[in-house]
Structure formats: C-alpha cells, structure tokens
Design an enzyme around this catalytic site. Structure first.
Site, mmCIF file in Angstrom:
data_model
loop_
_atom_site.group_PDB
_atom_site.id
_atom_site.type_symbol
_atom_site.label_atom_id
_atom_site.label_comp_id
_atom_site.label_asym_id
_atom_site.label_seq_id
_atom_site.Cartn_x
_atom_site.Cartn_y
_atom_site.Cartn_z
ATOM 1 N N TRP A 39 46.035 53.063 46.396
ATOM 2 C CA TRP A 39 46.794 52.072 47.165
ATOM 3 C C TRP A 39 48.289 52.128 46.875
ATOM 4 C CZ3 TRP A 39 42.538 50.832 44.119
ATOM 5 C CH2 TRP A 39 42.808 50.411 42.819
ATOM 6 N N GLU A 52 44.428 44.320 46.856
ATOM 7 C CA GLU A 52 44.835 43.120 46.134
ATOM 8 C C GLU A 52 43.679 42.138 45.986
ATOM 9 O OE1 GLU A 52 47.602 42.347 44.528
ATOM 10 O OE2 GLU A 52 48.500 44.292 44.993
ATOM 11 N N GLN A 57 40.657 39.736 39.158
ATOM 12 C CA GLN A 57 39.707 39.621 38.047
ATOM 13 C C GLN A 57 38.695 40.773 38.001
ATOM 14 O OE1 GLN A 57 38.191 35.606 38.657
ATOM 15 N NE2 GLN A 57 39.755 34.785 37.297
ATOM 16 N N THR A 58 39.085 41.940 38.524
ATOM 17 C CA THR A 58 38.233 43.127 38.453
ATOM 18 C C THR A 58 39.077 44.282 37.912
ATOM 19 O OG1 THR A 58 36.974 42.388 40.393
ATOM 20 C CG2 THR A 58 36.739 44.694 39.741
ATOM 21 N N GLY A 98 32.931 40.368 42.348
ATOM 22 C CA GLY A 98 33.253 38.985 42.037
ATOM 23 C C GLY A 98 32.803 38.026 43.119
ATOM 24 N N TYR A 99 33.482 36.892 43.187
ATOM 25 C CA TYR A 99 33.069 35.825 44.093
ATOM 26 C C TYR A 99 32.984 36.302 45.542
ATOM 27 C CZ TYR A 99 34.163 32.854 40.104
ATOM 28 O OH TYR A 99 34.193 32.292 38.850
ATOM 29 N N TYR A 137 50.812 34.698 45.463
ATOM 30 C CA TYR A 137 50.909 35.965 44.745
ATOM 31 C C TYR A 137 50.501 37.130 45.636
ATOM 32 C CZ TYR A 137 49.903 39.861 41.718
ATOM 33 O OH TYR A 137 49.884 41.124 41.192
ATOM 34 N N ASP A 155 52.721 38.012 37.658
ATOM 35 C CA ASP A 155 51.328 37.801 37.282
ATOM 36 C C ASP A 155 51.256 37.655 35.763
ATOM 37 O OD1 ASP A 155 51.687 40.364 36.327
ATOM 38 O OD2 ASP A 155 50.069 41.266 37.493
ATOM 39 N N CYS A 203 52.951 47.090 27.429
ATOM 40 C CA CYS A 203 53.021 45.735 26.875
ATOM 41 C C CYS A 203 51.708 45.006 27.111
ATOM 42 C CB CYS A 203 54.191 44.977 27.496
ATOM 43 S SG CYS A 203 54.721 43.546 26.523
ATOM 44 N N CYS A 209 54.065 50.000 22.304
ATOM 45 C CA CYS A 209 55.487 50.237 22.581
ATOM 46 C C CYS A 209 55.880 51.700 22.440
ATOM 47 C CB CYS A 209 56.348 49.391 21.657
ATOM 48 S SG CYS A 209 55.802 47.688 21.452
ATOM 49 N N CYS A 214 57.803 52.685 25.796
ATOM 50 C CA CYS A 214 58.365 51.537 26.514
ATOM 51 C C CYS A 214 59.873 51.689 26.690
ATOM 52 C CB CYS A 214 58.053 50.243 25.768
ATOM 53 S SG CYS A 214 58.847 48.800 26.525
#
Length: 311
Positions: A39, A52, A57-58, A98-99, A137, A155, A203, A209, A214
């Site tokens: 994507w 998205e 939550q996956t 999920g749901y 979001y 997020d 992070c 790091c 980073c």
C-alpha cells in the site's frame, strides 16, 4: 492544555534552529531504507482505505496477504459496493481481521463513494470523515497517502517518538501541535510514512536507536538521558539518583566543555563524589564505558589522567 499552550509547547519542544536539519535527517533515513508494504506503492484511495481499516489493531505482516486477497476479489470501490455484505463480513472473519463491524463499515463507505460521490473519492480529511466508519485518523491517513494533502498523522507510535525525542508532554493537544510544527508543507505522504516508520522500527517500545540508525539521536532527549519511558511504555524505576540521570548529566556537561578530566567531571555531576569512594572513579568509569559503547562519549587515557569528551 489550551491550543495556545500546546502551540507554545511545540515551539519549545522542537529546536527552531534545527528544524530543517531534523526534517532532512528523517526523510533521508526513510528514503534510504524502509519496510516495503504494497500500500506504500499506490496512491489509490480505495486501496489505501482498505489497508488502513485492516491495519487497525492487526499486525502489518498479517495484513499484507489479506489486503492482496481482498483487492483480488473486490478491486475497486464499485466492486465492493456491489458485493453481498455477508460475503465481505465472512472474508473479514476468515482472515482474522478483528471486529466484523469494520467490514460492514468498509462496505458502506464503498457504497457511499459509488452512489453519493459518483465513484470519485473525496480528497480532504474533512470530506473523507463523512464516509462510514472513517474517523479523523483514518481520514487524515487516506488524505495524506492518496492525495498528499493531509495533516500530520498522530498515532500511538508517533506519540512515542515525540514524547521521547522532544520531551513533549503527554497531552493530545501538545502531540498534535508538535507534529504539525514538524510537518514540511506539501509533503504529508512521505513525512507521515517516515514518522510511522521511525516509531515502527527504531523507536519501538523497546528502542533500537543504534541498531536502526535512528536519524534523530543528535536531538533526542531520551537518547541523551537514557530515559526511554513513553505514554505506552511502563514507567521505569525512579529517575532521581539513577544511572540514567547521571548519564544525562555527563552528556550535558561534556556538551558545554571540550574535554573534562575524570575527577573534575565526577565532582560536577554529584556532590558526594569521592575518587576512591562508592561513587568515585570506578563508578564514573563504568558510566563512561556505557556512553562510549553507545557512541556518545570518547574516553582518553593518558599517563597520569583520564579525560572524556563528546564524540
């Protein structure tokens, strides 16, 4: 915290003189090497919306196959709109995404695009928020990644980055204001991807790091002090009197002086420093050894004295 307070906090959090360098460092790091997700290779708003919604939550690694299978079956918003909702929900369940209400919302959003927007996706965060199940979001993410006209995405990962790097207060308004301050105008697509990549590979809750290279170590408050707590990370032991506190004091002092000998440095960082005592040379050399391994400090041993300087 008021909006004005948040704006002032953002200005204080991000060093204004370094803003251009901070932006360039992150974008260069991201463009040199980042995780490949399909994507990220498209600007089709339908394909991005599907990614998205699936990513909520996956784990992203599990989303790739499901996303590709979904688009093979329903390649456009019109195709999804024409599908039987029960089939969409069954797909969602079969792929453990999920749901199931997310599948219903996605199906309804596709119907809205087809019937209410004549098949053309709305392009701004405000318009995208009118689609079923599309919150602020997700709307902003689609606007950013499909049309490059979104706001700064904030997020959980981004909050963690801002909290650690710039010591931003754990306050949504402060996070939003700092993220907006950092966002380069007209670059929401690459910038938001880069910010989420930073939170996802460098992070993390357990920071990587140095391993991830980073790009913000030079400015990062957590990297300089050793305090890697964050809103979604359990509180670490008391900072007062900890190794993290003294590591931070050492880095700050050496930043003010070209070079300091061991005992001078010791007396400056704690009042009970005694060269041969419990908190003496051996204790201090151990701290300096840690900082040296982290690439922050260079220790030089001469015939009759030991000194330290920042790398």
């Amino acid at each position: 915290m008021t909006d004005e307070d948040a704006s002032q906090a953002a200005t204080a959090a991000v060093p204004a003189d370094d803003l251009a360098s901070i932006r360039d460092a992150l974008l260069s790091w991201y463009e040199a090497d980042h995780r490949e997700f399909p994507w990220r290779e498209t600007d089709d708003p339908y394909e991005i919306l599907v990614s998205e919604v699936m990513s909520q939550q996956t784990q992203l690694g599990r989303v790739v196959d499901a996303w590709e299978d979904f688009l093979d079956r329903w390649p456009t918003a019109a195709d999804l709109s024409a599908a039987d909702r029960a089939d969409v929900v069954a797909f969602w369940s079969d792929h453990s995404l999920g749901y199931n209400n997310r599948a219903r919302y996605l199906h309804e959003a596709a119907r809205q695009v087809s019937e209410e927007y004549d098949g053309e996706f709305p392009q701004t965060p405000e318009e995208l928020s009118e689609l079923m199940g599309v919150g602020p979001y997700t709307a902003n993410a689609v606007a950013s990644f499909a049309f490059n006209n979104g706001n700064a995405v904030v997020d959980t990962n981004v909050k963690r980055v801002l909290y650690r790097a710039f010591d931003v207060a754990d306050d949504d308004a402060a996070f939003e204001a700092t993220a907006a301050e950092l966002l380069p105008a007209g670059e929401s697509r690459v910038w938001n991807n880069a910010m989420m990549e930073l939170g996802g590979v460098a992070c993390e809750k357990k920071p990587r790091c140095d391993e991830a290279g980073c790009p913000w170590r030079e400015w990062c408050h957590a990297y300089q002090t050793g305090d890697f707590t964050a809103p979604d990370v359990p509180t670490q032991p008391s900072f007062e009197g900890s190794r993290r506190q003294f590591r931070g004091r050492i880095v700050r002092l050496l930043g003010e002086h070209d070079e300091m000998d061991l005992d001078t440095l010791g007396h400056r960082i704690r009042v009970d420093y005694t060269p041969d005592g419990e908190h003496g040379r051996e204790w201090l050399r151990d701290l300096l050894s840690d900082l040296s391994e982290d690439g922050l400090v260079q220790v030089e041993e001469g015939d009759d004295q030991i000194s330290a300087r920042l790398r």
